[in-house]
Design a protein around this motif. Structure first.
Motif: not given
Ligand SMILES: *Cc1c(COP(=O)(O)O)cnc(C)c1O
Length: 393
Positions: A40-63
């Motif tokens: 699915y193309l996600d234009f709901a983004t968990g209610m305006a939450v996942t603005g930088l996309g899912h499984n974002n590599d840069y954020i994943n690495k930091a976490l």
């Protein structure tokens, strides 16, 4: 309408949501996948939450890096990443001080407490909020806003709240009294149906607050963090609040919220007066800093605004093509609403069938919340699906 996609029996989960039976198990960029591997193309983004996309590599690495160092420690200690994120947020905004929490409603709760505490010495305690507003689910937040169904049966609510219709400065002026301590509003009302407030109105509200010594709090939990094409919506309006609440997009899915304020407001809080066990813990701060790294890149919003303007333009075109279905296109940036003449639930379900996730706001508004990283081809994909959906209606 009987809805075959909605399951009636939800096993041991409290039935607080009218859930779909689709099981979402994975996300990648602008897409989510269900357990049957439908994409699915996600234009709901968990209610305006996942603005930088899912499984974002840069954020994943930091976490992941932070997971291997320390998850949590109490706020009796100094948490370096917390100082860092607070410093960065204050440099980028009107604010001097930041309090971190884990959700939007906690930030709202603190705003209400700050307004009361600030004015407790001079007997002002009333707070004015706007009709159609939404501020979360705590009793204080429900007192300030929310739909009838969200409020029904949960009273009595808090003392000292007044509610006025938006964009009517005379109504607001006549509601404000000697006892009014603060005004709480969303610059772009999101949940209530995607209504950007009038710029002149917000400027008049600011002037009224200055004149009467009233604190102005902006609830940017949904419209903040890039949704409107700037870091915060107030920056579009050129109206500066005394308190600002953010959550949702700030953690890209990690539970994180923040209350930003000016020094004069911050001074009313001394140790022991407020707190949060998890607020600003190292895991959340690693994500918060990584999200801000991306969002504060020099050209980030330039790209967002080009794509968002294109999307709105094309939605206007579609609305002209289907004047019997679409009443109005509203919104700013990537916080968009289509007011329709039919049930938004029906359109949302039809979009899902065509593999596009969108959300509803009220009975007749489709709320579209694309990831901020959406490219033109994602927009074209969504537009083609919307066109199919409207054609079928
Ligand atoms: C979602 C939302 C809240 C509540 O946030 P939670 O994280 O669900 O507690 C508050 N205000 C606005 C404007 C929201 O959109």
């Amino acid at each position: 309408m009987q809805n075959p996609n909605k399951i009636l029996f939800q096993s041991s989960i409290l039935q607080a949501y009218n859930r779909l039976s689709i099981e979402i198990v994975k996300g990648e960029g602008c897409y989510i996948f269900d357990s049957k591997n439908n994409k699915y193309l996600d234009f709901a983004t968990g209610m305006a939450v996942t603005g930088l996309g899912h499984n974002n590599d840069y954020i994943n690495k930091a976490l992941i890096k932070q997971i291997g160092e320390i998850w949590h420690c109490s706020n009796i200690f100094t948490i370096p990443l917390q100082n860092m994120l607070a410093d960065r947020l204050t440099k980028m905004t009107f604010a001097d001080k930041v309090f971190f929490c884990s959700s939007g409603v906690e930030a709202v709760e603190l705003a209400i407490k700050l307004i009361r505490k600030f004015h407790s010495v001079n007997g002002k305690y009333r707070i004015v909020s706007l009709k159609r507003g939404y501020h979360g689910r705590s009793l204080a937040a429900l007192t300030a806003g929310g739909s009838d169904i969200a409020r029904d049966g949960f009273g009595p609510f808090l003392e000292g709240f007044d509610s006025v219709i938006p964009d009517d400065i005379e109504k607001l002026e006549s509601t404000v009294t000697e006892e009014t301590a603060g005004i709480l509003l969303e610059p772009v009302q999101a949940q209530g149906g995607v209504f950007p407030l009038n710029k002149k109105y917000l400027q008049d509200v600011r002037a009224l607050c200055d004149e009467r010594g009233i604190l102005l709090a902006f609830d940017e939990v949904q419209c903040g963090y890039g949704r409107t094409g700037k870091l915060f919506a107030y920056q579009n309006y050129e109206v500066i609040p005394d308190i600002l609440l953010t959550a949702k997009g700030i953690g890209n899915g990690f539970p994180l919220g923040a209350c930003l304020m000016k020094n004069n407001v911050a001074e009313c809080i001394k140790p022991g007066m407020h707190g949060s066990t998890y607020g600003g813990n190292p895991l959340a701060m690693s994500v918060g800093n990584a999200v801000l790294d991306i969002i504060s890149e020099p050209d980030f919003f330039f790209g967002v605004n080009i794509v968002a303007d294109y999307f709105k333009e094309q939605l206007e075109k579609i609305s002209k093509k289907y004047p019997k279905i679409i009443k109005e296109v509203r919104g700013v940036g990537f916080l968009l609403g289509l007011e329709t003449y039919c049930s938004s639930d029906k359109i949302m379900l039809s979009c899902l069938k065509h593999k596009l996730a969108v959300t509803c706001a009220g009975n007749n508004v489709i709320r579209i919340l694309p990831p901020l990283i959406a490219k033109k081809h994602h927009i074209d994909e969504a537009l083609a699906i919307l066109d199919d959906v409207f054609l079928e209606l």
